[in-house]
Enzyme design. Sequence first.
Site, PDB file in Angstrom:
ATOM      1  CE1 TYR A 173       5.264   2.089 -12.425  1.00  0.00           C
ATOM      2  CE2 TYR A 173       3.108   3.011 -12.056  1.00  0.00           C
ATOM      3  CZ  TYR A 173       4.112   2.457 -13.124  1.00  0.00           C
ATOM      4  OH  TYR A 173       3.862   2.577 -14.459  1.00  0.00           O
ATOM      5  CD1 TRP A 227       6.178  -2.709  -6.525  1.00  0.00           C
ATOM      6  CD2 TRP A 227       4.175  -1.936  -7.388  1.00  0.00           C
ATOM      7  NE1 TRP A 227       6.008  -2.698  -7.825  1.00  0.00           N
ATOM      8  CE2 TRP A 227       4.942  -2.112  -8.172  1.00  0.00           C
ATOM      9  CE3 TRP A 227       2.904  -0.951  -7.203  1.00  0.00           C
ATOM     10  CZ2 TRP A 227       4.355  -1.807  -9.683  1.00  0.00           C
ATOM     11  CZ3 TRP A 227       2.401  -1.071  -8.744  1.00  0.00           C
ATOM     12  CH2 TRP A 227       3.099  -1.209  -9.708  1.00  0.00           C
ATOM     13  CG  ASP A 238       8.178  -4.533  -9.871  1.00  0.00           C
ATOM     14  OD1 ASP A 238       7.077  -4.328 -10.074  1.00  0.00           O
ATOM     15  OD2 ASP A 238       9.262  -5.122 -10.893  1.00  0.00           O
TER      16      ASP A 238
END
Length: 182
Positions: free
Chosen positions: A131, A127, A147
């Site tokens: 990002y 994640w 997410d």
Amino acid sequence: RGDPALAGRVEADPGLRVPGCWNGFELATRAILGQQITVKGATAMAGRMVTAYGKAFDGPGGLTHLFPSPEVVAEAKLSEIGLTGARAETIRTLAGAVCNGKINFEGVVDSEAFLDRLCEIPGIGKWTAQYVAMRALGEPDAFPSSDLGLLRALALDTSRELEDRAEAWRPWRAYAAMYLWR
């Protein structure tokens, strides 16, 4: 526009873009700070970090400090500002990797290699890496599929379901994420 869950969102707000960042190290640090806590909590923690270790600055609009450099963060006792030992070590390790050139946010040509190097740092998972790729590298197909906001936006239960659904959005999954987060 071909996905019913996105069509109305794209129509309502055409041209939505993935926001970039001024500094990849700062963004990555902020992403680590934000793991498993609220945005408000992460913002407060970042503020404490900047006040404790950033460079004082008399800027416009009440700006008082610049974000600390990787060299400063690599040596900082981050537990003193309330970080857990594990999170502090992740941030210090990231800072060290930036200092020694293992991680470089500028001129990245091979985003997969960059993501692999980033995920070698204990405490940085998929994640966070995705990002960072979205915001710091401008990678249009980066997609943080675990997410919770993305899962909830589509009423899905697992990141695998979301990844399957998102295949049709390639190579623009980062943009789809922005619409779903909105």
